[in-house]
Design a protein around this motif. Sequence first.
Motif, PDB file in Angstrom:
ATOM      1  N   LYS A  38       9.955 -23.011   1.006  1.00  0.00           N
ATOM      2  CA  LYS A  38      10.061 -23.114   2.463  1.00  0.00           C
ATOM      3  C   LYS A  38       8.700 -22.860   3.084  1.00  0.00           C
ATOM      4  CE  LYS A  38      14.761 -21.272   2.878  1.00  0.00           C
ATOM      5  NZ  LYS A  38      15.564 -20.178   3.446  1.00  0.00           N
ATOM      6  N   THR A  39       8.387 -23.633   4.119  1.00  0.00           N
ATOM      7  CA  THR A  39       7.171 -23.377   4.878  1.00  0.00           C
ATOM      8  C   THR A  39       7.407 -23.772   6.328  1.00  0.00           C
ATOM      9  OG1 THR A  39       4.811 -23.817   5.102  1.00  0.00           O
ATOM     10  CG2 THR A  39       6.158 -25.635   4.278  1.00  0.00           C
ATOM     11  N   LYS A  40       6.793 -23.032   7.231  1.00  0.00           N
ATOM     12  CA  LYS A  40       6.899 -23.345   8.662  1.00  0.00           C
ATOM     13  C   LYS A  40       5.613 -23.986   9.182  1.00  0.00           C
ATOM     14  CE  LYS A  40      10.525 -20.164   9.851  1.00  0.00           C
ATOM     15  NZ  LYS A  40      11.439 -20.220  10.936  1.00  0.00           N
ATOM     16  N   GLN A  41       4.745 -24.433   8.266  1.00  0.00           N
ATOM     17  CA  GLN A  41       3.512 -25.074   8.735  1.00  0.00           C
ATOM     18  C   GLN A  41       3.861 -26.343   9.503  1.00  0.00           C
ATOM     19  OE1 GLN A  41       1.767 -25.534   4.756  1.00  0.00           O
ATOM     20  NE2 GLN A  41       1.507 -27.714   5.193  1.00  0.00           N
ATOM     21  N   ASN A  44       4.063 -31.654   7.144  1.00  0.00           N
ATOM     22  CA  ASN A  44       4.733 -31.650   5.849  1.00  0.00           C
ATOM     23  C   ASN A  44       3.671 -31.506   4.751  1.00  0.00           C
ATOM     24  OD1 ASN A  44       6.145 -32.242   3.465  1.00  0.00           O
ATOM     25  ND2 ASN A  44       7.457 -33.732   4.492  1.00  0.00           N
ATOM     26  N   TRP A  52      12.370 -31.952   6.372  1.00  0.00           N
ATOM     27  CA  TRP A  52      12.545 -31.077   7.533  1.00  0.00           C
ATOM     28  C   TRP A  52      13.950 -30.487   7.501  1.00  0.00           C
ATOM     29  CZ3 TRP A  52       9.617 -28.601  10.749  1.00  0.00           C
ATOM     30  CH2 TRP A  52      10.192 -28.004  11.869  1.00  0.00           C
ATOM     31  N   GLU A  54      16.359 -28.483   9.929  1.00  0.00           N
ATOM     32  CA  GLU A  54      16.505 -28.098  11.338  1.00  0.00           C
ATOM     33  C   GLU A  54      16.869 -26.624  11.506  1.00  0.00           C
ATOM     34  OE1 GLU A  54      15.692 -28.839  15.002  1.00  0.00           O
ATOM     35  OE2 GLU A  54      15.722 -30.533  13.624  1.00  0.00           O
ATOM     36  N   PHE A  56      16.475 -24.030   9.525  1.00  0.00           N
ATOM     37  CA  PHE A  56      15.375 -23.147   9.127  1.00  0.00           C
ATOM     38  C   PHE A  56      14.191 -23.293  10.086  1.00  0.00           C
ATOM     39  CE2 PHE A  56      11.350 -22.914   6.590  1.00  0.00           C
ATOM     40  CZ  PHE A  56      11.294 -21.537   6.486  1.00  0.00           C
ATOM     41  N   GLY A  57      14.031 -24.492  10.650  1.00  0.00           N
ATOM     42  CA  GLY A  57      12.904 -24.740  11.543  1.00  0.00           C
ATOM     43  C   GLY A  57      11.608 -24.942  10.787  1.00  0.00           C
ATOM     44  N   GLY A  58      11.719 -25.551   9.608  1.00  0.00           N
ATOM     45  CA  GLY A  58      10.526 -25.782   8.800  1.00  0.00           C
ATOM     46  C   GLY A  58      10.821 -26.765   7.683  1.00  0.00           C
ATOM     47  N   TRP A  59       9.852 -26.882   6.791  1.00  0.00           N
ATOM     48  CA  TRP A  59       9.945 -27.799   5.666  1.00  0.00           C
ATOM     49  C   TRP A  59      10.556 -27.090   4.465  1.00  0.00           C
ATOM     50  CZ3 TRP A  59       9.044 -32.540   7.264  1.00  0.00           C
ATOM     51  CH2 TRP A  59       8.205 -32.722   8.350  1.00  0.00           C
TER      52      TRP A  59
END
Length: 150
Positions: A38-41, A44, A52, A54, A56-59
Amino acid sequence: MGEAVMRYAGPRSGEFAVVRGVTHPCTFSPNNDRVVLKTKQADNPDATLFSWHERFGGWVADLTAADCDRVYSARSYGKWQGHRVAVESVVDGVAAVTYADSNGGWAAENGFTEVDRYEYRREVPAAELGDVHEEQRDLGFTRWRESTFE
């Protein structure tokens, strides 16, 4: 030719997966052999791997251990005043440490705060830490051993 610069990221604690030669923080579920990255950067990090997510709000990338070059846990340790400590973080020369030796009484007498039963933490000057090193444990070893030596 330019010289390679080694950057020290600081003490690590957690689970990591190496995928296509790149190390990512992860969660590993050995019971169902799932590795989740998981990453929120903003961008991508690898469109062939991450989607994506949704909620989690990240990749997020959902893999199996076989999709990874390596899955392992890492934790940094050192010695403070002759006792083993886990190094959680170092900020501005101050190390947050968790007592990792066998004498809780010593920890309590030497400024550690009991944050949970038998778990003691405190901050110490990072310069006072000795023998700082990272210990890694291969999380896929048990599964590999079972499949190799049935």
